[in-house]
Design a protein around this motif. Structure first.
Motif, PDB file in Angstrom:
ATOM      1  N   PHE A 151      86.637  62.124  -9.786  1.00 20.06           N
ATOM      2  CA  PHE A 151      86.474  61.688 -11.176  1.00 20.06           C
ATOM      3  C   PHE A 151      86.045  60.221 -11.218  1.00 20.06           C
ATOM      4  O   PHE A 151      86.614  59.364 -10.526  1.00 20.06           O
ATOM      5  CB  PHE A 151      87.766  61.869 -11.965  1.00 20.06           C
ATOM      6  N   ASN A 152      85.026  59.955 -12.008  1.00 16.57           N
ATOM      7  CA  ASN A 152      84.505  58.603 -12.226  1.00 16.57           C
ATOM      8  C   ASN A 152      83.903  57.985 -10.963  1.00 16.57           C
ATOM      9  O   ASN A 152      83.641  56.777 -10.946  1.00 16.57           O
ATOM     10  CB  ASN A 152      85.605  57.682 -12.783  1.00 16.57           C
ATOM     11  N   ALA A 153      83.680  58.781  -9.930  1.00 20.60           N
ATOM     12  CA  ALA A 153      83.105  58.233  -8.696  1.00 20.60           C
ATOM     13  C   ALA A 153      81.717  57.649  -8.937  1.00 20.60           C
ATOM     14  O   ALA A 153      81.297  56.709  -8.253  1.00 20.60           O
ATOM     15  CB  ALA A 153      83.026  59.325  -7.620  1.00 20.60           C
ATOM     16  N   SER A 154      81.015  58.170  -9.938  1.00 20.46           N
ATOM     17  CA  SER A 154      79.674  57.659 -10.235  1.00 20.46           C
ATOM     18  C   SER A 154      79.714  56.212 -10.707  1.00 20.46           C
ATOM     19  O   SER A 154      78.684  55.528 -10.689  1.00 20.46           O
ATOM     20  CB  SER A 154      79.007  58.518 -11.311  1.00 20.46           C
ATOM     21  N   LEU A 155      80.879  55.733 -11.114  1.00 17.04           N
ATOM     22  CA  LEU A 155      81.009  54.359 -11.602  1.00 17.04           C
ATOM     23  C   LEU A 155      81.354  53.374 -10.498  1.00 17.04           C
ATOM     24  O   LEU A 155      81.376  52.162 -10.733  1.00 17.04           O
ATOM     25  CB  LEU A 155      82.068  54.300 -12.708  1.00 17.04           C
ATOM     26  N   ASN A 156      81.644  53.871  -9.298  1.00 18.50           N
ATOM     27  CA  ASN A 156      81.911  52.981  -8.165  1.00 18.50           C
ATOM     28  C   ASN A 156      80.616  52.362  -7.654  1.00 18.50           C
ATOM     29  O   ASN A 156      79.568  53.008  -7.681  1.00 18.50           O
ATOM     30  CB  ASN A 156      82.575  53.745  -7.021  1.00 18.50           C
ATOM     31  N   PHE A 157      80.707  51.143  -7.149  1.00 20.39           N
ATOM     32  CA  PHE A 157      79.472  50.501  -6.687  1.00 20.39           C
ATOM     33  C   PHE A 157      79.024  51.026  -5.333  1.00 20.39           C
ATOM     34  O   PHE A 157      77.853  50.926  -4.987  1.00 20.39           O
ATOM     35  CB  PHE A 157      79.632  48.972  -6.670  1.00 20.39           C
ATOM     36  N   ARG A 158      79.936  51.587  -4.569  1.00 16.28           N
ATOM     37  CA  ARG A 158      79.609  52.254  -3.311  1.00 16.28           C
ATOM     38  C   ARG A 158      80.515  53.466  -3.179  1.00 16.28           C
ATOM     39  O   ARG A 158      81.525  53.591  -3.866  1.00 16.28           O
ATOM     40  CB  ARG A 158      79.815  51.318  -2.103  1.00 16.28           C
ATOM     41  N   GLN A 159      80.163  54.358  -2.237  1.00 19.92           N
ATOM     42  CA  GLN A 159      80.970  55.544  -1.992  1.00 19.92           C
ATOM     43  C   GLN A 159      81.606  55.469  -0.598  1.00 19.92           C
ATOM     44  O   GLN A 159      81.084  54.789   0.286  1.00 19.92           O
ATOM     45  CB  GLN A 159      80.120  56.809  -2.118  1.00 19.92           C
TER      46      GLN A 159
END
Length: 319
Positions: free
Chosen positions: A96-104
């Protein structure tokens, strides 16, 4: 005294300024954005692929196996189980909300969701597959051939599988947490203790690393700023080296991406090593090794009350 005037007088005591409409102003934490507009055909295809065990080499593991949307987007294990029945090396973060992280990934080795998908499918400890096999398998399925053909001009390709999955993941926004509602102006939705917890969160310096839209996920930080966490924990592993494994730069030893605190109350255990079994344990470690401060018992309780307001919703239901 009017309710608005009461809040106007009370909120400065809690470290919050209000706009004329009653909404918090210039807060270091920001509410989640709306789900971005996506191609619905690609979203649905991505949803199917997210639940598709044939992405793994032996058909035993899908993305949803470790990222359980009904369990906060993770799986409540210290280490998820890979395709071969063995635990992986790091704790599974929430999707959830991983798309908002600057890196993975914990060590930030992927700069996009597509790159993250690319790595997981081929990982020898996760899905253990390869893209030639995945494309061949999906192309042999008539329903997938049709779905890909409708969503992409060139049909089933590695790039399109990755894009469909990433497109679906970009819709996984856990909206409408009570704290988001507070940030959007409903200042009565939090209790006084929860508001004091937020103030303590800021006062102690947690906000230095956990800020922005995702309340984290936008910077790297050393694990053990104020003490040797790994010596205290014991049994060091290569994974504990963090970004150093990628860069071989001494300054990156024990450095990890700061995790998002959204939905933190429902995504135990915590940290890359899954060592903190409860939210209370995690807060204790953060005070000791990141802040070097000894909070009062009351302040820890207040901060945990605040953290529990960060739990959002998925498909209209609380996580």
């Amino acid at each position: 005294m009017s309710p608005f005037l009461y809040r106007l007088l009370l909120m400065p005591l809690l470290g919050v300024c209000l706009t004329a409409s009653g909404a918090p102003l210039d807060e270091p934490l920001k509410p989640l954005p709306a789900v971005p507009q996506q191609n619905p055909l690609r979203v649905e295809l991505g949803r199917q692929l997210f639940n598709e065990p044939r992405l793994s080499v032996n058909g035993s593991l899908s993305c949803a196996s470790c990222h359980r949307l009904e369990s906060g987007g993770a799986d409540n294990k210290a280490f998820s189980i890979g395709f071969n029945g063995q635990p992986v090396a790091v704790n599974t973060p929430s999707v959830f909300n991983a798309s908002l992280n600057f890196r993975q990934f914990w060590n930030g080795r992927a700069d996009t969701l597509e790159t993250q998908v690319h790595a997981v499918v081929q990982s020898p400890s996760e899905m253990g597959s390869n893209w030639e096999y995945v494309v061949q398998t999906l192309s042999a399925d008539a329903a997938y051939r049709t779905a890909f053909g409708n969503a992409y001009p060139d049909g089933v390709t590695m790039i399109n599988v990755q894009n469909a999955l990433a497109t679906y993941e970009r819709t996984l926004i856990s909206a409408n947490s009570r704290f988001d509602q507070y940030l959007l102006g409903d200042t009565d939705i939090l209790t006084r203790e929860e508001k004091y917890g937020y103030q303590r969160f800021k006062d102690y310096g947690c906000i230095a690393c956990h800020q922005g839209i995702n309340i984290g996920g936008n910077m790297f930080q050393k694990f053990g700023v104020m003490g040797d966490y790994f010596k205290t924990r014991g049994n060091p592993t290569d994974t504990d080296l963090g970004r150093y494994l990628l860069t071989k730069d001494e300054e990156d030893r024990y450095v990890f991406k700061v995790p998002s605190l959204r939905n933190v109350a429902v995504t135990a255990p915590y940290f890359h090593d899954g060592s903190a079994k409860t939210l209370e344990d995690a807060v204790e470690v953060m005070f000791s090794f990141q802040l070097g401060r000894i909070p009062s018992v009351e302040d820890k309780v207040l901060i945990i009350k605040f953290l529990k307001t960060l739990t959002g919703e998925w498909e209209g239901k609380p996580l």
